[in-house]
Scaffold this motif. Sequence first.
Motif, PDB file in Angstrom:
ATOM      1  N   LEU A  94     -13.744  -6.261   6.768  1.00 52.56           N
ATOM      2  CA  LEU A  94     -12.331  -6.598   6.898  1.00 52.56           C
ATOM      3  C   LEU A  94     -11.819  -6.762   5.470  1.00 52.56           C
ATOM      4  N   CYS A  95     -10.935  -5.868   5.034  1.00 49.71           N
ATOM      5  CA  CYS A  95     -10.482  -5.862   3.642  1.00 49.71           C
ATOM      6  C   CYS A  95      -8.995  -6.150   3.578  1.00 49.71           C
ATOM      7  N   GLU A  96      -8.611  -7.029   2.675  1.00 52.64           N
ATOM      8  CA  GLU A  96      -7.201  -7.298   2.443  1.00 52.64           C
ATOM      9  C   GLU A  96      -6.475  -6.010   2.045  1.00 52.64           C
ATOM     10  N   LYS A  97      -5.187  -5.975   2.348  1.00 53.46           N
ATOM     11  CA  LYS A  97      -4.371  -4.826   1.933  1.00 53.46           C
ATOM     12  C   LYS A  97      -4.032  -4.952   0.454  1.00 53.46           C
ATOM     13  N   PRO A  98      -3.690  -3.863  -0.224  1.00 52.23           N
ATOM     14  CA  PRO A  98      -3.932  -2.486   0.197  1.00 52.23           C
ATOM     15  C   PRO A  98      -5.411  -2.141   0.026  1.00 52.23           C
ATOM     16  N   LEU A  99      -5.868  -1.192   0.819  1.00 55.45           N
ATOM     17  CA  LEU A  99      -7.275  -0.815   0.747  1.00 55.45           C
ATOM     18  C   LEU A  99      -7.606  -0.202  -0.608  1.00 55.45           C
ATOM     19  N   ALA A 100      -6.674   0.564  -1.142  1.00 56.81           N
ATOM     20  CA  ALA A 100      -6.849   1.193  -2.467  1.00 56.81           C
ATOM     21  C   ALA A 100      -5.475   1.576  -2.984  1.00 56.81           C
ATOM     22  N   PHE A 101      -5.322   1.628  -4.296  1.00 59.78           N
ATOM     23  CA  PHE A 101      -4.069   2.106  -4.873  1.00 59.78           C
ATOM     24  C   PHE A 101      -3.879   3.603  -4.629  1.00 59.78           C
TER      25      PHE A 101
END
Length: 341
Positions: A94-101
């Motif tokens: 579960l990853c905070e947003k944003p996943l990647a730029f």
Amino acid sequence: MPSPVRIALVGLGRMGMVHATALVVEPSIAVVALADPVERCRRAGAALYPGAALFSDPLEAFEHPDVEACLIAAPTPLHPDLVRAALGAGVHVLCEKPLAFDPDEAVRLGEMAVASDCVLHVGHWRRFAPPWASAKHALRSGSIGVPTFLRLCQWDATAPPPSFCDPAVSGGLAVDCGVHEFDLAEWLTGQRITRVHAWTGPTAHPEVIAVGDVDNLMVVAELDGGAKAVIDLARHCRYGDDVRSDILGTEGAILVEQLPAGRTRLGTATGMVVIPGSVVDDVTSAGVVAQAQVFAAAVRNPLAVHADAAGAVASARATAVGLAAAVAQRVGHPVEVTFGH
């Protein structure tokens, strides 16, 4: 009852501690490890979870024998490498947003999750908070007909430190804050943003401008189903972190509020009512808890293990819109959003 999902909480800064505080009494989650390079942050987490293993290196937490999943709330530039490491270790994420730029990189992470048979859920918690979940249900039921116009607002009380506002660190206002609103616009309507135009007004925080960001932004977005959205973001309202979402339809309107407490009102020809189940005192806490419950259920259900891989694409689209909005503000004319079309 399924056994609680044993997670490592990675990143114990502001948002990490929001998660940590909210999940203390959540029975579907057991925080068994805490990871942060800063000792003071680890101590703050340990005060909430005295039995958790502590790590300065999150990669060591992923190898802990009790860890089966992780919640990543580290700075955004670290997200892709941390997600890859967790998935490589067979750990659900579960990853905070944003996943990647980089939107393309976010999509690749979703593909890696599918190949790894791991859940990858991106933390757009507003989708799970009672006020917005109630709004989505009302839209699906046709309560206001066809959405025609949205007004989405996120006003923070004050700006974070300039070092965080630096777009290289947080993505800047259009990405760090804007992705929530761009995601809501697409999620609520089922339409995709195709073009954005953006403006900024007088600044309240010159030090934010000095690092290449803005502290207020208004975005007009066009969606492919014909709806239009106005998104306004600010970091200087002073009275509190405020979020509002208004959706106008052909047969009425839905009004979502976060302060002073969360609620959703439905207005139609018969009058205005508060939607039952939408009222909550702490919207953020309720949202992150509900999101964690959905994540835990997916981890425990093999049939749902890929259910949220599409979330990586949705997050990537919201990021692409944020990047386009930042460009539109700089160049002074509308910018097309081509990602995902």
